[in-house]
Scaffold this active site. Structure first.
Site, PDB file in Angstrom:
ATOM      1  N   GLU A  26      34.827   2.253  24.857  1.00  0.00           N
ATOM      2  CA  GLU A  26      35.455   2.070  23.532  1.00  0.00           C
ATOM      3  C   GLU A  26      36.135   0.707  23.360  1.00  0.00           C
ATOM      4  OE1 GLU A  26      37.962   5.500  22.915  1.00  0.00           O
ATOM      5  OE2 GLU A  26      36.256   6.866  22.859  1.00  0.00           O
ATOM      6  N   ASN A  52      30.143   1.960  26.692  1.00  0.00           N
ATOM      7  CA  ASN A  52      30.064   3.217  25.937  1.00  0.00           C
ATOM      8  C   ASN A  52      30.954   3.117  24.698  1.00  0.00           C
ATOM      9  OD1 ASN A  52      29.239   5.974  25.759  1.00  0.00           O
ATOM     10  ND2 ASN A  52      31.161   6.679  26.683  1.00  0.00           N
ATOM     11  N   HIS A  71      29.814  11.500  19.151  1.00  0.00           N
ATOM     12  CA  HIS A  71      30.686  12.513  18.548  1.00  0.00           C
ATOM     13  C   HIS A  71      30.355  12.485  17.049  1.00  0.00           C
ATOM     14  CE1 HIS A  71      32.966  13.224  22.155  1.00  0.00           C
ATOM     15  NE2 HIS A  71      33.150  11.929  22.308  1.00  0.00           N
ATOM     16  N   GLU A  78      28.313  11.815  25.102  1.00  0.00           N
ATOM     17  CA  GLU A  78      29.409  12.783  24.868  1.00  0.00           C
ATOM     18  C   GLU A  78      29.122  13.608  23.628  1.00  0.00           C
ATOM     19  OE1 GLU A  78      33.243  10.822  24.708  1.00  0.00           O
ATOM     20  OE2 GLU A  78      32.740   9.481  26.346  1.00  0.00           O
ATOM     21  N   ASP A 120      28.800  15.958  20.629  1.00  0.00           N
ATOM     22  CA  ASP A 120      29.207  17.208  19.996  1.00  0.00           C
ATOM     23  C   ASP A 120      29.001  16.955  18.513  1.00  0.00           C
ATOM     24  OD1 ASP A 120      31.534  15.587  19.475  1.00  0.00           O
ATOM     25  OD2 ASP A 120      32.643  16.570  21.064  1.00  0.00           O
TER      26      ASP A 120
HETATM   27  C1  XIL Z   1      38.814  13.328  25.793  1.00  0.00           C
HETATM   28  C2  XIL Z   1      38.815  14.622  26.559  1.00  0.00           C
HETATM   29  O1  XIL Z   1      37.879  15.498  26.015  1.00  0.00           O
HETATM   30  C3  XIL Z   1      40.177  15.220  26.545  1.00  0.00           C
HETATM   31  O2  XIL Z   1      40.193  16.364  27.376  1.00  0.00           O
HETATM   32  C4  XIL Z   1      41.178  14.190  27.020  1.00  0.00           C
HETATM   33  O3  XIL Z   1      42.438  14.689  26.935  1.00  0.00           O
HETATM   34  C5  XIL Z   1      41.119  12.947  26.168  1.00  0.00           C
HETATM   35  O4  XIL Z   1      39.826  12.439  26.225  1.00  0.00           O
HETATM   36  N1  XIL Z   1      35.874   9.571  23.997  1.00  0.00           N
HETATM   37  C6  XIL Z   1      35.852   9.539  25.369  1.00  0.00           C
HETATM   38  C7  XIL Z   1      36.331  10.690  26.134  1.00  0.00           C
HETATM   39  O5  XIL Z   1      35.304   8.593  25.950  1.00  0.00           O
HETATM   40  O6  XIL Z   1      36.892  10.332  27.370  1.00  0.00           O
HETATM   41  C8  XIL Z   1      37.301  11.510  25.338  1.00  0.00           C
HETATM   42  O7  XIL Z   1      37.590  12.705  26.067  1.00  0.00           O
HETATM   43  C9  XIL Z   1      36.757  11.848  23.969  1.00  0.00           C
HETATM   44  C10 XIL Z   1      36.486  10.597  23.192  1.00  0.00           C
END
Ligand code: XIL
Length: 367
Positions: A169, A212, A248, A276, A278
């Site tokens: 990020e 990422n 996401h 990641e 969802d």
């Molecule tokens: C989130 C996790 O799901 C949580 O459990 C944690 O508290 C905070 O981070 N982008 C990312 C992940 O790269 O590491 C994040 O995960 C979600 C957003």
């Protein structure tokens, strides 16, 4: 397992790749989950035997105490990403010492179950550990501690981790340039990233090293900045070997947007990780005839993601990782992210571990 009813077969075809029944109305009418019941299509085939690239999910150690979780994970998946316990926030204690109990447990679980381990994440703007804040403004001490951290963490799983999110990020939220962070202030906007890749390479020469980021499909400007950043890092000689797209997503993402974005990310010829995924129902905006309509869009979008991966050359399909396994495991269903009902349902499996229409959309898109 139940024998699937003929109408339920047709429902699944709607969300599959070669959908012939068009329209939200047809979908809403034929779906088996009007009462919250997932449509049954018989036993869900192991995803890892259906997808031509590794399917994975994020995991936290507490989940490994649940035998149903473990059985579902190992039946379907072949890759594991630590959701939280390989982050600096967990590993680096305020006094500067490291704790590896939880990440080691995840790594052991992966090894015992022949799962690929994917490391997440070495450098993230969101982490501001006390041990680094104390040396903020002392570039030499900072650079030494930075290298030491990356060598210790990536080095510990050397030979096991197939890849690492080295920089997570880095692009500004609105897509205009790069984020300011503890890391960029002390080591330079681009240089802290180049250094992280170099240290990670030194720690584990065999791991594929990823950058990422998120909102790449919904914000073309952010995607453009991300692409430019990748180009700059490669030009600077950073051993960046893979491109992560967190994915996401929201269920109302316009059809085709994900595919367009993935193609651009793949244009470097490097492996791509849908890292990641969802797909939120609750965060979708706009007018929908019903929750069922939104769920149908969600399933179609999952199908599009897999189809888009399938169009890449095999060597570029690194993996597809869901952020959580069952809906109830998702960060989006925890109270801080989901304060009001209805509960979000962003993943492939429901709380009982049954494959949802999203699961079948993924499976069908791969066949
Ligand atoms: C989130 C996790 O799901 C949580 O459990 C944690 O508290 C905070 O981070 N982008 C990312 C992940 O790269 O590491 C994040 O995960 C979600 C957003």
């Amino acid at each position: 397992m139940q024998t699937p009813a003929p109408t339920q077969h047709r429902c699944s075809a709607v969300v599959g790749r070669r959908a012939v029944l068009g329209g939200a109305l047809a979908l809403a009418a034929c779906r088996g989950e009007a009462q919250g019941q997932p449509a049954e299509r018989g036993p869900a085939p192991p995803l890892k035997s259906v997808l031509p690239f590794p399917p994975g999910a994020s995991v936290m150690t507490g989940q490994l105490d649940d035998p149903a979780y473990v059985a579902l994970f190992t039946r379907h998946l072949s890759q594991l990403t630590p959701e939280w316990e390989m982050k600096m926030e967990y590993i680096l204690r305020p006094d500067g010492s490291f704790r590896f109990d939880a990440p080691d447990r995840l790594a052991r679980f992966a090894r015992d179950n022949r799962l690929r381990l994917f490391g997440h994440a070495l450098v993230w703007y969101a982490q501001k550990p006390a041990a680094f804040e104390r040396i903020d403004g002392d570039p030499r001490a900072f650079a030494a501690a930075y290298r030491n951290y990356i060598l210790a963490v990536a080095g510990r799983y050397r030979g096991q981790a197939v890849g690492w999110d080295v920089v997570n990020e880095a692009v500004a939220e609105d897509g205009e340039g790069l984020r300011d962070s503890l890391w960029s202030r002390n080591l330079g906007r681009l240089d802290h990233m180049r250094l992280a890749f170099e240290h990670a390479r030194e720690a584990d020469p065999g791991a594929v090293l990823f950058i990422n980021d998120y909102n790449l499909e919904s914000r073309p400007r952010k995607r453009a900045t991300y692409l430019r950043l990748i180009e700059q890092l490669l030009k600077a000689g950073a051993p960046l070997g893979g491109i992560g797209n967190q994915a996401h997503l929201n269920a109302d993402l316009a059809p085709g947007e994900f595919t367009r974005s993935l193609r651009e990310l793949a244009s470097f010829g490097l492996p791509v990780h849908v890292a990641e995924i969802d797909i939120s129902l609750n965060r979708a905006r706009g007018m929908f005839s019903s929750r069922a309509d939104l769920e149908a869009r969600q399933a179609r979008l999952y199908g599009e993601v897999v189809e888009a991966m399938m169009t890449l050359p095999a060597r570029q399909r690194f993996a597809l990782t869901t952020w959580g396994l069952r809906d109830g495991d998702s960060w989006l269903t925890r109270p801080d992210e989901n304060p009001r009902p209805p509960k979000d349902a962003p993943l492939l499996f429901d709380d009982q571990g049954r494959g949802k229409p999203t699961f079948w959309a993924v499976a069908d898109a791969a066949r």
